[in-house]
Design an enzyme around this catalytic site. Structure first.
Site, mmCIF file in Angstrom:
data_model
loop_
_atom_site.group_PDB
_atom_site.id
_atom_site.type_symbol
_atom_site.label_atom_id
_atom_site.label_comp_id
_atom_site.label_asym_id
_atom_site.label_seq_id
_atom_site.Cartn_x
_atom_site.Cartn_y
_atom_site.Cartn_z
ATOM 1 N N TYR A 124 52.601 -20.325 76.318
ATOM 2 C CA TYR A 124 51.509 -21.253 76.056
ATOM 3 C C TYR A 124 51.298 -22.239 77.201
ATOM 4 O O TYR A 124 50.280 -22.920 77.264
ATOM 5 C CB TYR A 124 51.825 -22.015 74.772
ATOM 6 C CG TYR A 124 50.634 -22.539 74.033
ATOM 7 C CD1 TYR A 124 50.002 -21.769 73.063
ATOM 8 C CD2 TYR A 124 50.143 -23.807 74.279
ATOM 9 C CE1 TYR A 124 48.925 -22.253 72.359
ATOM 10 C CE2 TYR A 124 49.057 -24.300 73.581
ATOM 11 C CZ TYR A 124 48.454 -23.521 72.627
ATOM 12 O OH TYR A 124 47.390 -24.003 71.937
ATOM 13 N N LYS A 173 61.436 -13.003 69.144
ATOM 14 C CA LYS A 173 61.186 -11.563 69.281
ATOM 15 C C LYS A 173 62.229 -11.026 70.263
ATOM 16 O O LYS A 173 61.909 -10.368 71.256
ATOM 17 C CB LYS A 173 59.747 -11.354 69.790
ATOM 18 C CG LYS A 173 59.271 -9.924 69.772
ATOM 19 C CD LYS A 173 58.982 -9.375 68.392
ATOM 20 C CE LYS A 173 58.549 -7.917 68.447
ATOM 21 N NZ LYS A 173 58.538 -7.250 67.142
ATOM 22 N N ASP A 206 57.130 -10.825 63.762
ATOM 23 C CA ASP A 206 56.254 -9.961 62.958
ATOM 24 C C ASP A 206 56.688 -9.950 61.496
ATOM 25 O O ASP A 206 55.889 -10.131 60.573
ATOM 26 C CB ASP A 206 56.196 -8.534 63.540
ATOM 27 C CG ASP A 206 57.538 -8.021 64.014
ATOM 28 O OD1 ASP A 206 58.496 -8.815 64.131
ATOM 29 O OD2 ASP A 206 57.660 -6.804 64.266
ATOM 30 N N ASP A 230 52.386 -21.925 67.598
ATOM 31 C CA ASP A 230 50.937 -22.158 67.498
ATOM 32 C C ASP A 230 50.355 -21.284 66.390
ATOM 33 O O ASP A 230 49.604 -21.747 65.532
ATOM 34 C CB ASP A 230 50.311 -21.809 68.856
ATOM 35 C CG ASP A 230 48.813 -22.028 68.868
ATOM 36 O OD1 ASP A 230 48.373 -23.092 68.431
ATOM 37 O OD2 ASP A 230 48.088 -21.117 69.313
#
Ligand code: NAD
Length: 363
Positions: A124, A173, A206, A230
């Site tokens: 980001y 992740k 996920d 976010d």
């Protein structure tokens, strides 16, 4: 004592919702001297930049700010003012509580989550470049450091302890991002050993999205990297009742900026239509930060009553669909005035209002 607070009205619906927050602030009796500074799209015309140095100077001086949303053009255009503010002021912890209010506007009336998002690095931060001259390939750099990961994970555990939360879930992740993801994961695992009183668990991003939509009540405090945070904080806002009610805070070592999760909603700018609650609850977080806990509590309870009474609520809470009580929508300013009217009426000696599920016979 009068408190000096920087106020950034921002773009789109920002001036309307920050005005609403000022009206509610007046009703608390806490004396605030607002130092209004302009940043965002409109400021390019007047100051030649969306983030004039005077904005940073004001926040550095006052150490606390209430901010409206600021537009970031998609694709080209100027760099995000929001990202620049976080980097310049080292506002490393973005804290976004997602709490349903009186069961309204949500399919999950018991939602009570806090997303803690690292706000200075990760994908980001916007470090990216074209790979070739023809712009047929591009790369974004995902920066994760041990220092920033330790800092945000410690922040999340400390917040969990302070707010008597039972669990912190780290979201990453690390199965695919074997350096950046694994670095964040190992910071979390190491820090967890210092907080044996709090359950520490991990989820892949996920799976986390699916789990949150299936059973949000399983989760409590969520700590994650910048981009995942976010996305997850909008998801959690949706679970709690929508962006219109989701407040936020950005904390650095000595500076704090309070702003809603939502953006500038350009389509509703100037229409007196947006829900003021997210900005008003961000003000409550600000007041608590300043040690004005009673005023903060008054605001939160007044918001609860206005939403629960459902007589003066904006379109997003008036909609049918989630509720059996659709009502005509009120304006942003009318809802703010109603919250302000209720603030002095709050009885702080009574128990905090709780969501009571409708009895099966009522249906
Ligand atoms: P958005 O949050 O502005 O709006 C998304 C949708 O959420 C709206 O269409 C509306 O239906 C609903 N919504 C949001 N706030 C609401 C409110 N107070 N009351 C009622 N409904 C509300 O997101 P977007 O459309 O993706 O972004 C618009 C602009 O805002 C973009 O330029 C984006 O970069 C910027 N943005 C700024 C911030 C910030 O300043 N911190 C955060 C997010 C987005």
């Amino acid at each position: 004592m009068t408190r000096r607070v920087t106020l950034i009205p921002g773009d789109g619906i920002g001036p309307e919702v920050t005005r609403a927050a000022q009206i509610v602030a007046s009703a608390t009796g806490v004396a605030i001297d607002w130092e209004v500074v302009e940043a965002g799209e409109q400021t390019i015309r007047s100051a030649g930049t969306p983030l004039p140095p005077s904005v940073l100077e004001s926040i550095r001086k006052n150490r606390v700010a209430l901010k409206g949303p600021i537009t970031t053009p998609i694709g080209g255009g100027f760099r995000s003012v929001n990202v620049a503010l976080r980097l310049e002021l080292e506002l490393f912890a973005s804290v976004r509580p997602a709490r349903a209010i009186a069961g309204e506007g949500t399919r999950y009336p018991e939602t009570d989550l806090i997303v803690v998002r690292e706000a200075t690095e990760g994908m980001y931060a916007g470090i990216e470049h074209w790979v070739d001259r023809d712009h047929t390939a591009a790369e974004t750099v995902d920066v994760v450091t041990r220092k920033a990961s330790d800092r945000i994970v410690r922040f999340a555990f400390e917040l969990a302890r302070r707010e008597k939360r039972r669990k912190v879930t780290a979201v990453h992740k690390a199965n695919i991002m074997k350096t950046t993801g694994a670095l964040f994961q190992s910071a979390f695992r190491d820090m967890a050993t210092a907080y044996p009183d709090i359950i520490a668990e991990e989820r892949l991003i996920d799976n986390m999205c699916m789990q949150l939509v299936k059973k949000p009540s399983e989760y409590d405090v969520i700590v994650t990297t910048n981009l995942f945070g976010d996305i997850l904080s909008d998801l959690c806002a949706g679970l709690a009742g929508g962006l219109g009610i989701a407040p936020g805070a950005l904390y650095g070592e000595s500076i704090a900026v309070f702003e809603p999760v939502h953006g500038s909603v350009p389509k509703y700018a100037g229409q007196d239509k947006a829900n003021p609650v997210a900005e008003v609850l961000s003000l409550a977080l600000l007041l608590r930060h300043l040690g004005e806990s009673a005023a903060a509590e008054r605001i939160e309870r007044a918001v609860w009553r206005v939403v629960a009474e459902k007589k003066v609520v904006t379109y997003d809470l008036a909609l049918p669909g989630y509720t059996d009580r659709p009502v005509p929508p009120s304006s942003c300013s009318a809802m703010a005035a109603e919250i302000a009217r209720q603030v002095p009426l709050v009885d702080l000696s009574s128990p905090r209002p709780q969501y009571v599920p409708p009895s099966p016979t009522r249906a």
